[in-house]
Scaffold this motif. Structure first.
Motif, PDB file in Angstrom:
ATOM      1  N   PRO A 249       0.816  -1.214   0.000  1.00  0.00           N
ATOM      2  CA  PRO A 249       0.000   0.000   0.000  1.00  0.00           C
ATOM      3  C   PRO A 249       0.856   1.273   0.000  1.00  0.00           C
ATOM      4  N   GLN A 250       0.415   2.261  -0.754  1.00  0.00           N
ATOM      5  CA  GLN A 250       1.154   3.519  -0.888  1.00  0.00           C
ATOM      6  C   GLN A 250       1.295   4.231   0.465  1.00  0.00           C
ATOM      7  N   LEU A 251       0.223   4.219   1.264  1.00  0.00           N
ATOM      8  CA  LEU A 251       0.255   4.874   2.570  1.00  0.00           C
ATOM      9  C   LEU A 251       1.318   4.244   3.479  1.00  0.00           C
ATOM     10  N   ALA A 252       1.419   2.927   3.464  1.00  0.00           N
ATOM     11  CA  ALA A 252       2.419   2.236   4.278  1.00  0.00           C
ATOM     12  C   ALA A 252       3.822   2.529   3.761  1.00  0.00           C
TER      13      ALA A 252
ATOM     14  N   GLY B 283       6.842   4.400   5.848  1.00  0.00           N
ATOM     15  CA  GLY B 283       7.906   3.463   6.217  1.00  0.00           C
ATOM     16  C   GLY B 283       7.435   2.320   7.097  1.00  0.00           C
ATOM     17  N   ILE B 284       6.209   1.870   6.907  1.00  0.00           N
ATOM     18  CA  ILE B 284       5.632   0.796   7.732  1.00  0.00           C
ATOM     19  C   ILE B 284       6.059  -0.561   7.187  1.00  0.00           C
ATOM     20  N   GLU B 285       6.607  -1.391   8.062  1.00  0.00           N
ATOM     21  CA  GLU B 285       6.967  -2.769   7.742  1.00  0.00           C
ATOM     22  C   GLU B 285       6.404  -3.676   8.827  1.00  0.00           C
ATOM     23  N   GLY B 286       6.184  -4.917   8.475  1.00  0.00           N
ATOM     24  CA  GLY B 286       5.694  -5.866   9.468  1.00  0.00           C
ATOM     25  C   GLY B 286       5.048  -7.075   8.824  1.00  0.00           C
ATOM     26  N   THR B 287       4.419  -7.852   9.654  1.00  0.00           N
ATOM     27  CA  THR B 287       3.769  -9.084   9.199  1.00  0.00           C
ATOM     28  C   THR B 287       2.303  -9.049   9.616  1.00  0.00           C
ATOM     29  N   VAL B 288       1.438  -9.360   8.667  1.00  0.00           N
ATOM     30  CA  VAL B 288       0.001  -9.471   8.918  1.00  0.00           C
ATOM     31  C   VAL B 288      -0.332 -10.951   8.988  1.00  0.00           C
ATOM     32  N   SER B 289      -1.006 -11.373  10.052  1.00  0.00           N
ATOM     33  CA  SER B 289      -1.433 -12.765  10.197  1.00  0.00           C
ATOM     34  C   SER B 289      -2.920 -12.860   9.889  1.00  0.00           C
TER      35      SER B 289
ATOM     36  N   GLY C 290      -3.212   0.248   5.517  1.00  0.00           N
ATOM     37  CA  GLY C 290      -3.622  -0.395   4.276  1.00  0.00           C
ATOM     38  C   GLY C 290      -3.062  -1.794   4.077  1.00  0.00           C
ATOM     39  N   CYS C 291      -2.130  -2.207   4.924  1.00  0.00           N
ATOM     40  CA  CYS C 291      -1.529  -3.538   4.776  1.00  0.00           C
ATOM     41  C   CYS C 291      -2.533  -4.650   5.113  1.00  0.00           C
ATOM     42  N   ASP C 292      -3.399  -4.397   6.080  1.00  0.00           N
ATOM     43  CA  ASP C 292      -4.399  -5.397   6.461  1.00  0.00           C
ATOM     44  C   ASP C 292      -5.348  -5.678   5.299  1.00  0.00           C
ATOM     45  N   GLU C 293      -5.819  -4.614   4.668  1.00  0.00           N
ATOM     46  CA  GLU C 293      -6.733  -4.766   3.539  1.00  0.00           C
ATOM     47  C   GLU C 293      -6.044  -5.444   2.365  1.00  0.00           C
ATOM     48  N   ALA C 294      -4.765  -5.118   2.132  1.00  0.00           N
ATOM     49  CA  ALA C 294      -4.014  -5.754   1.048  1.00  0.00           C
ATOM     50  C   ALA C 294      -3.864  -7.254   1.296  1.00  0.00           C
ATOM     51  N   ALA C 295      -3.647  -7.643   2.554  1.00  0.00           N
ATOM     52  CA  ALA C 295      -3.506  -9.060   2.895  1.00  0.00           C
ATOM     53  C   ALA C 295      -4.831  -9.801   2.688  1.00  0.00           C
ATOM     54  N   ILE C 296      -5.937  -9.194   3.115  1.00  0.00           N
ATOM     55  CA  ILE C 296      -7.248  -9.818   2.937  1.00  0.00           C
ATOM     56  C   ILE C 296      -7.568  -9.958   1.449  1.00  0.00           C
TER      57      ILE C 296
END
Length: 153
Positions: free
Chosen positions: A77-80, A84-90, A113-119
């Motif tokens: 996601p562009q916002l992340a 500079g957001i990094e991490g792991t979504v479970s 936006g990373c959660d929505e991208a993972a879903i």
């Protein structure tokens, strides 16, 4: 088998009606249940018969080539990226007997936006190999970890 059990339960309810304060039904002995003629209703090769492979054991659902699929399909996601957001979504994924993803639930979030991208990634996946219980496909669930890492340019 179910029809046989219902028939036997009905027959016993006629001969052994429940009295006041009685909250049990007599149990059918195994030898009597085996002699039941209703079991012959399930013929070999019929639609209702299942072949059980007792050596197969139990296996969770799996998706072949998961790592390559994620590398090619995940959208950062562009916002992340800007923050500079990094991490792991479970994500907990529920897989049907047919191998389709029926539900996805976030267990660990990082936001932006990373959660929505993972879903979206999980719901866009092709069919899985479903879970199996002694060779019979069954519903299953699995936890997927989707990593979001920024590349240094």
């Amino acid at each position: 088998m179910r029809k046989c059990f219902l028939l036997l339960s009905f027959a016993f309810s006629l001969f052994y009606p429940l009295g006041k304060g009685q909250d049990f039904i007599p149990i059918v002995t195994e030898s009597y249940a085996k002699s039941c003629s209703c079991q012959s209703l399930q013929k070999e090769g019929s639609r209702d018969s299942l072949k059980v492979d007792l050596t197969a054991g139990q296996h969770p659902p799996h998706f072949d080539d998961w790592d390559n699929y994620v590398k090619g399909k995940v959208i950062y996601p562009q916002l992340a990226r800007e923050n500079g957001i990094e991490g792991t979504v479970s994500v907990l994924v529920y897989v049907s007997e047919k191998g389709q993803v029926t539900k996805a639930q976030l267990l660990k979030r990082i936001g932006f936006g990373c959660d929505e991208a993972a879903i979206n990634l999980v719901y866009a996946m092709p069919c899985w190999t479903p879970a199996s219980n002694f060779g019979i496909p069954v519903k299953g669930k699995k936890v997927l970890d989707i990593s979001f890492r920024l590349l240094d340019n």
